[in-house]
Enzyme design. Structure first.
Site: not given
Ligand code: NAD
Length: 287
Positions: A73, A109
């Site tokens: 992203k 989002d």
């Molecule tokens: P990203 O890769 O941009 O960010 C990941 C985040 O998770 C960061 O803040 C990172 O520090 C944290 N993280 C990862 N592993 C970790 C751990 N072991 N301990 C603590 N923090 C940890 O990802 P994103 O696109 O922001 O997605 C994050 C989550 O949101 C995912 O589970 C994704 O499926 C979900 N999501 C859901 C929707 C929806 O429509 N419901 C939309 C977008 C993303």
């Protein structure tokens, strides 16, 4: 499906990894069928290394657009021609539209998350919120919440590259909106406890809780929660994460990521097709 595919069918993709759990293909293909729109939506397991080549292919083949998810992203911005104002502010993109070879990035989002809360009858405007995460999803939520009038946001992240990025997010929110944002280390459990105690909602916007971190929670135990607190997770597979299970046990109202998924998808659908997604039908199908 074979009856639907023609010589004019346009392709929409989903670019991310892991991807096989995604409900987006089901949601969008069903909506295309119901509205009789000549599009098909497919998921592609694409990580950061292939991203540039894939988007070159988009231009070369005139592919209409895509959703972008983890881990692409933020990086994807480097390969686009333009960004919507919200995507620029959030520094992340989850939707791309191709107009005559010009690729424009949008982020849906944040509006999707706020709409999902609204649909649950939850109003956080004027209140304080605490959120774990500083990636694409968390950033989009923080920006939209600040723009919509949330009073205060406490952001917790572990000490990784996202933490460094979050410093700029906090500066931007404090400089460009009326909201007050603060950043904390997720390992600072005393602050986590204090900030949750003074917030109306705790949001997990990290990937903790989904594969391969199923069964884990960013909040160590239920003593951080109180009845009346709203606990929300952006993760939707599993539909009930460990965090939500813990919160339910204490009597908190809980909201999973399905509503956000639905409403961010509805906005993206409109960007690609110019049509409104039949949200009630789709909701009945995926919930
Ligand atoms: P990203 O890769 O941009 O960010 C990941 C985040 O998770 C960061 O803040 C990172 O520090 C944290 N993280 C990862 N592993 C970790 C751990 N072991 N301990 C603590 N923090 C940890 O990802 P994103 O696109 O922001 O997605 C994050 C989550 O949101 C995912 O589970 C994704 O499926 C979900 N999501 C859901 C929707 C929806 O429509 N419901 C939309 C977008 C993303």
């Amino acid at each position: 499906m074979t009856e639907r595919i023609s010589g004019k069918t346009q392709l929409i993709g989903l670019l991310g990894t892991p991807i096989s759990h995604s409900l987006s293909p089901k949601m969008h293909n069903e909506a295309f069928t119901r509205l009789g729109l000549d599009y098909v939506y497919l998921a592609f397991d694409v990580g950061t290394e292939q991203l540039e080549d894939v988007l070159k292919g988009y231009r070369a083949m005139g592919i209409r657009g895509c959703n972008v998810t983890m881990p692409n992203k933020v990086l994807v911005r480097d390969y686009l021609d333009a960004l919507s104002p919200a995507a620029k502010l959030a520094g992340a993109v989850n939707t791309i539209v191709n107009e005559d070879g010009i690729l424009t990035g949008h982020i849906t989002d944040g509006t999707g998350y706020m709409r999902a809360l609204m649909e649950e009858g939850i109003d956080i405007i004027g209140d304080k919120i605490t959120i774990a995460g500083a990636g694409g999803a968390a950033t989009a939520i923080c920006i939209q919440a600040a723009l919509d009038g949330v009073k205060e946001i406490s952001i917790f992240n572990r000490q990784d590259a996202f933490y460094e990025r979050a410093k700029q997010l906090v500066l931007d929110i404090n400089a460009k909106t009326a909201c007050k944002a603060q950043l904390f280390d997720l390992a600072d459990l005393e602050s986590l406890r204090g900030e949750i105690a003074s917030s109306v909602i705790f949001i997990n916007a990290t990937s903790v809780g989904m594969e391969p971190l199923v069964g884990q929670s960013v909040v160590p135990d239920t003593s951080y929660f109180r009845p009346g607190l709203i606990v929300s997770d952006v993760v939707y597979v599993p539909a009930k994460t460990q965090l939500l299970e813990m919160a339910e046990g204490v009597g908190c109202k809980t909201v999973n990521g399905l509503g956000m998924m639905l409403w961010q998808g509805a906005k993206a659908f409109e960007i690609w097709t110019g049509e409104e997604m039949p949200v009630d039908d789709i909701k009945a199908l995926i919930f």
